[in-house]
Design a protein around this motif. Structure first.
Motif, PDB file in Angstrom:
ATOM      1  N   ARG A  66       0.974  -1.273   0.052  1.00 35.31           N
ATOM      2  CA  ARG A  66      -0.010   0.039  -0.041  1.00 35.31           C
ATOM      3  C   ARG A  66       0.716   1.107   0.137  1.00 35.31           C
ATOM      4  N   ASN A  67       1.733   1.164  -0.834  1.00 34.48           N
ATOM      5  CA  ASN A  67       2.760   2.464  -1.091  1.00 34.48           C
ATOM      6  C   ASN A  67       2.298   3.203  -2.126  1.00 34.48           C
ATOM      7  N   VAL A  68       1.248   2.984  -2.965  1.00 38.46           N
ATOM      8  CA  VAL A  68       0.703   3.711  -3.912  1.00 38.46           C
ATOM      9  C   VAL A  68      -0.150   5.022  -3.635  1.00 38.46           C
ATOM     10  N   ASP A  69      -0.029   6.097  -4.268  1.00 42.80           N
ATOM     11  CA  ASP A  69      -0.941   7.378  -3.932  1.00 42.80           C
ATOM     12  C   ASP A  69      -1.833   7.266  -5.429  1.00 42.80           C
ATOM     13  N   TRP A  70      -3.080   6.932  -5.396  1.00 38.75           N
ATOM     14  CA  TRP A  70      -3.608   6.695  -6.829  1.00 38.75           C
ATOM     15  C   TRP A  70      -3.866   7.886  -7.422  1.00 38.75           C
ATOM     16  N   GLN A  71      -4.306   9.164  -6.792  1.00 37.48           N
ATOM     17  CA  GLN A  71      -4.574  10.274  -7.128  1.00 37.48           C
ATOM     18  C   GLN A  71      -3.156  10.783  -7.987  1.00 37.48           C
ATOM     19  N   LEU A  72      -2.241  10.427  -7.303  1.00 35.76           N
ATOM     20  CA  LEU A  72      -0.770  11.104  -8.043  1.00 35.76           C
ATOM     21  C   LEU A  72      -0.481  10.437  -9.096  1.00 35.76           C
ATOM     22  N   PHE A  73      -0.821   8.883  -9.154  1.00 39.29           N
ATOM     23  CA  PHE A  73      -0.531   8.103 -10.088  1.00 39.29           C
ATOM     24  C   PHE A  73      -1.125   8.376 -11.375  1.00 39.29           C
ATOM     25  N   TRP A  74      -2.558   8.670 -11.289  1.00 38.85           N
ATOM     26  CA  TRP A  74      -3.246   9.045 -12.624  1.00 38.85           C
ATOM     27  C   TRP A  74      -2.928  10.275 -13.044  1.00 38.85           C
ATOM     28  N   ARG A  75      -2.200  11.060 -12.452  1.00 45.76           N
ATOM     29  CA  ARG A  75      -1.623  12.445 -13.000  1.00 45.76           C
ATOM     30  C   ARG A  75      -0.402  12.262 -13.736  1.00 45.76           C
ATOM     31  N   LEU A  76       0.327  11.224 -13.000  1.00 41.48           N
ATOM     32  CA  LEU A  76       1.846  11.199 -13.472  1.00 41.48           C
ATOM     33  C   LEU A  76       1.914  10.259 -14.734  1.00 41.48           C
ATOM     34  N   ALA A  77       1.141   8.998 -14.536  1.00 40.01           N
ATOM     35  CA  ALA A  77       1.593   8.029 -15.730  1.00 40.01           C
ATOM     36  C   ALA A  77       1.163   8.361 -16.972  1.00 40.01           C
ATOM     37  N   PRO A  78       0.189   9.300 -17.330  1.00 36.11           N
ATOM     38  CA  PRO A  78      -0.024   9.659 -18.874  1.00 36.11           C
ATOM     39  C   PRO A  78       0.739  10.549 -19.370  1.00 36.11           C
ATOM     40  N   ALA A  79       1.220  11.474 -18.479  1.00 34.28           N
ATOM     41  CA  ALA A  79       2.298  12.483 -19.010  1.00 34.28           C
ATOM     42  C   ALA A  79       3.732  11.782 -19.406  1.00 34.28           C
ATOM     43  N   GLY A  80       3.978  10.722 -18.292  1.00 36.45           N
ATOM     44  CA  GLY A  80       5.023   9.956 -18.558  1.00 36.45           C
ATOM     45  C   GLY A  80       5.106   9.040 -19.710  1.00 36.45           C
ATOM     46  N   ILE A  81       3.887   8.595 -20.316  1.00 40.37           N
ATOM     47  CA  ILE A  81       3.906   7.917 -21.259  1.00 40.37           C
ATOM     48  C   ILE A  81       3.941   8.772 -22.370  1.00 40.37           C
ATOM     49  N   MET A  82       3.410   9.789 -22.483  1.00 35.68           N
ATOM     50  CA  MET A  82       3.778  10.772 -23.836  1.00 35.68           C
ATOM     51  C   MET A  82       5.299  11.250 -23.887  1.00 35.68           C
ATOM     52  N   GLY A  83       6.021  11.662 -22.740  1.00 34.90           N
ATOM     53  CA  GLY A  83       7.207  11.950 -22.781  1.00 34.90           C
ATOM     54  C   GLY A  83       7.999  10.727 -23.159  1.00 34.90           C
ATOM     55  N   GLY A  84       7.565   9.478 -22.894  1.00 33.13           N
ATOM     56  CA  GLY A  84       8.576   8.437 -22.936  1.00 33.13           C
ATOM     57  C   GLY A  84       8.481   8.026 -24.623  1.00 33.13           C
ATOM     58  N   CYS A  85       7.301   8.019 -25.199  1.00 29.79           N
ATOM     59  CA  CYS A  85       7.113   7.679 -26.561  1.00 29.79           C
ATOM     60  C   CYS A  85       7.901   8.467 -27.377  1.00 29.79           C
ATOM     61  N   LEU A  86       7.964   9.810 -26.945  1.00 34.28           N
ATOM     62  CA  LEU A  86       8.507  11.001 -28.021  1.00 34.28           C
ATOM     63  C   LEU A  86      10.000  10.670 -27.919  1.00 34.28           C
ATOM     64  N   GLY A  87      10.723  10.296 -26.373  1.00 38.61           N
ATOM     65  CA  GLY A  87      12.061  10.250 -26.198  1.00 38.61           C
ATOM     66  C   GLY A  87      12.601   8.938 -26.951  1.00 38.61           C
ATOM     67  N   ALA A  88      11.795   7.699 -27.143  1.00 37.01           N
ATOM     68  CA  ALA A  88      12.085   6.723 -27.704  1.00 37.01           C
ATOM     69  C   ALA A  88      12.320   6.953 -29.322  1.00 37.01           C
ATOM     70  N   TYR A  89      11.409   7.877 -29.878  1.00 36.82           N
ATOM     71  CA  TYR A  89      11.445   8.253 -31.183  1.00 36.82           C
ATOM     72  C   TYR A  89      12.437   8.971 -31.364  1.00 36.82           C
ATOM     73  N   VAL A  90      12.929  10.103 -30.694  1.00 36.76           N
ATOM     74  CA  VAL A  90      13.777  10.952 -31.068  1.00 36.76           C
ATOM     75  C   VAL A  90      15.271   9.997 -30.886  1.00 36.76           C
TER      76      VAL A  90
END
Length: 258
Positions: A66-90
């Protein structure tokens, strides 16, 4: 087989540190791969292939504890996904030899950042919502482009903003699984579409990837416990020094080739 054992040890130690601090698996693994002469894009793809397994195990351990803050998780994950896809493409858009000096420098900076971070007092306050998405996007981009750094960037940023360490580390580890999937899919799509001309990644570095996976899976179940039990600052300092030393070794190799 000796390569498998070496990277099993690397994967175990890197995941043990990552489970305790919420950072450093990718940075350690990528720095070691680069020091073995693996090109940056292949190194990042290899590490993210291994992280598909280790982040799933580590994230599950944090869920159990029980170390996960779900409110923070759902704000953080989508942004990380978008940044990660762009970084891999670059990263797959440039030749490995041209990118390697920048990736090596980036990892050295991450190492220095971890050392400096180890001397700072850790606050514990609510995180301003406005900083979460930009931090996640930047962390995802740098993680994919540099082969590591999601935890170092995002965990340190959230802790610096005042979030409680236990929930930051648990949430960053859990969200990293989704970021890793997106980065791995982008690497695969770049390979299949012909955007990235690299063949035989899994066969060329199969033993290294297998070792990273096996070592990481051994250490990952301890993540939820280690975040509450292991002293942070000394371990963070040691990891930072290790990454800097490996990056300097890689820089010396690059200079020798000039």
């Amino acid at each position: 087989m000796s390569e498998f054992i070496l990277f099993l040890i690397v994967g175990f130690l890197a995941q043990a540190v990552d489970g305790a601090l919420g950072m450093a698996y990718g940075a350690i693994s990528s720095t070691v791969l680069l020091s073995f002469g693996v090109p940056p894009a292949q190194a990042s793809a290899s590490v993210h292939a291994a992280e598909l397994f280790t982040t799933a195990a580590s994230g599950s351990a944090h869920l159990v504890h029980r170390n996960v803050d779900w409110q923070l998780f759902w704000r953080l994950a989508p942004a990380g996904i978008m940044g990660g896809c762009l970084g891999a493409y670059v990263l797959t858009s440039f030749e490995g030899d041209a990118v390697k000096p920048f990736v090596t420098t980036y990892l050295a900076v991450i190492g220095l950042f971890l050392v400096v971070r180890s001397f700072r007092k850790i606050p514990s306050e609510p995180v301003p919502a406005r900083v979460v998405a930009p931090l996640g996007a930047i962390g995802g981009f740098l993680d994919a482009a540099g082969g590591g750094g999601w935890g170092a960037m995002v965990t340190s940023g959230l802790l610096g903003a005042g979030a409680p360490p236990r929930y930051v580390i648990g949430t960053v580890n859990a969200s990293e699984f989704l970021v890793t999937i997106s980065v791995s899919v982008t690497f695969l799509a770049s390979l299949v579409s012909g955007h990235w001309q690299a063949t035989g990644i899994l066969t060329q570095h199969g033993w290294a990837i297998g070792g990273l996976i096996a070592g990481g899976l051994f250490a990952a179940p301890m993540a939820g416990w280690m975040v509450k039990a292991v002293p942070e600052k000394a371990l963070l300092r040691a990891v930072g020094i290790l990454i800097v030393c490996l990056s300097l070794y890689q820089a010396a190799q690059l200079v020798a080739l000039v």
